[in-house]
Design an enzyme around this catalytic site. Structure first.
Site, PDB file in Angstrom:
ATOM      1  N   TYR A   1      57.886  45.272  35.074  1.00 43.00           N
ATOM      2  CA  TYR A   1      57.352  45.706  36.418  1.00 43.00           C
ATOM      3  C   TYR A   1      58.483  45.750  37.490  1.00 43.00           C
ATOM      4  CZ  TYR A   1      55.678  45.796  41.075  1.00 43.00           C
ATOM      5  OH  TYR A   1      55.436  46.185  42.360  1.00 43.00           O
TER       6      TYR A   1
ATOM      7  N   ASP B   1      51.383  48.122  38.425  1.00 47.03           N
ATOM      8  CA  ASP B   1      50.745  46.811  38.480  1.00 47.03           C
ATOM      9  C   ASP B   1      49.132  46.663  38.588  1.00 47.03           C
ATOM     10  OD1 ASP B   1      49.956  47.988  40.919  1.00 47.03           O
ATOM     11  OD2 ASP B   1      50.940  46.719  42.389  1.00 47.03           O
TER      12      ASP B   1
ATOM     13  N   GLU C   1      60.255  42.427  45.862  1.00 47.19           N
ATOM     14  CA  GLU C   1      59.546  42.344  44.783  1.00 47.19           C
ATOM     15  C   GLU C   1      59.233  40.972  44.313  1.00 47.19           C
ATOM     16  OE1 GLU C   1      57.487  44.642  43.361  1.00 47.19           O
ATOM     17  OE2 GLU C   1      58.306  46.289  44.738  1.00 47.19           O
TER      18      GLU C   1
END
Length: 300
Positions: free
Chosen positions: A122, A140, A39
């Site tokens: 996120y 996202d 990520e």
């Protein structure tokens, strides 16, 4: 009470199980740490560039404590050409916190994850969903576009609305942790490879029959758009060129070697100063330059 998966979410999940790209961080055996690393790397960087770096990274540093023990200079070299190298430093700091404060285990709680260096809403939700199989709305740009079209009938999502966006995705998720995690991944994958911004492949979409945008005749998006950021000539490009020199050098670099990479002196010097401020570069006592974390006594 039996919880029923919404039809749109169920079709997306079935499609994902059958059609999802074979990405290394999705393979069985990937740890939550591996998901966290992916990520960080995937922020504003294409999957194709991330995959080989992620695999090398995980072979070198398979746990947070392994990365925490590495020097910043080694971490910045390993980051290579992924761009936005401050992400590497933030990941290094997060690894240190996980190793020292959480027993070398990536937390599963979203709030605890958000308290770690460099981890925002996120990323915390993505790790909870994709690393631990938890029910956590992950939003996202791709997910927002899928929801805008399939649920609201709009051509695109427009400016972010954090609470509303999370609520929209939350409403699509089944109650089951495991199934919700699959749906979260499916919505993201749909936006990345099918429901794309410029050329959506509607005939291939598993939720075509449920899509409000298709039902409305696929109207054009007429709202505000984010300006497209260029790269050529930007400070980001100059910083990258300077870092390339420092990464490749075995010894401290003289200033003329850095001057040679960019002709605009004021811009080049401004970018070099910003690298020093960010800790991505360091200056030796004799005026030469090295990658951040290289000098004796530097924080590792």
């Amino acid at each position: 009470m039996t919880c029923v998966t919404p039809p749109l979410a169920g079709r997306a999940a079935d499609w994902f199980r059958a059609q999802a790209r074979d990405l290394p961080w999705r393979r069985p055996g990937t740890t939550p740490w591996g998901v966290l690393v992916s990520e960080f790397m995937l922020q504003q960087t294409p999957v194709a560039r991330v995959a080989p770096v992620w695999e090398r990274w995980m072979a070198e540093w398979p746990t947070p404590s392994a990365l925490a023990a590495a020097s910043r200079a080694d971490v910045l070299r390993a980051w290579g050409k992924l761009g936005y190298p401050r992400r590497a430093m933030r990941l290094h700091a997060a690894a240190e916190a996980i190793a020292t404060e959480h027993g070398d285990r990536v937390p599963s709680d979203v709030d605890v994850l958000e308290s770690l260096p460099g981890i925002g809403s996120y990323t915390a939700r993505a790790v909870a969903a994709f690393g631990y199989g938890r029910r956590a709305p992950v939003v996202d740009t791709n997910v927002r576009r899928v929801v805008a079209r399939a649920v609201h009938g709009a051509g695109d999502a427009g400016p972010a609305r954090t609470k509303a966006d999370l609520a929209d995705v939350d409403a699509l998720l089944p109650e089951s942790d495991a199934e919700a995690a699959v749906v979260s991944a499916a919505l993201m994958e749909l936006g990345a490879v099918v429901c794309t911004a410029r050329t959506p492949h509607c005939t291939l979409c598993p939720v075509h029959a449920d899509c409000a945008w298709v039902a409305a005749g696929c109207p054009e998006y007429t709202g505000p758009r984010r300006p497209v950021q260029g790269f050529a000539g930007t400070d980001r490009q100059v910083r990258g060129k300077l870092l390339d020199v420092l990464r490749a050098a075995e010894d401290p670099v003289e200033k003329p070697a850095l001057d040679a990479v960019w002709s605009d002196g004021p811009q080049r010097d401004r970018c070099l100063d910003s690298l020093l401020v960010d800790g991505l570069a360091e200056q030796t006592t004799d005026g030469r330059f090295v990658l951040g974390g290289t000098m004796p006594g530097a924080r590792d």
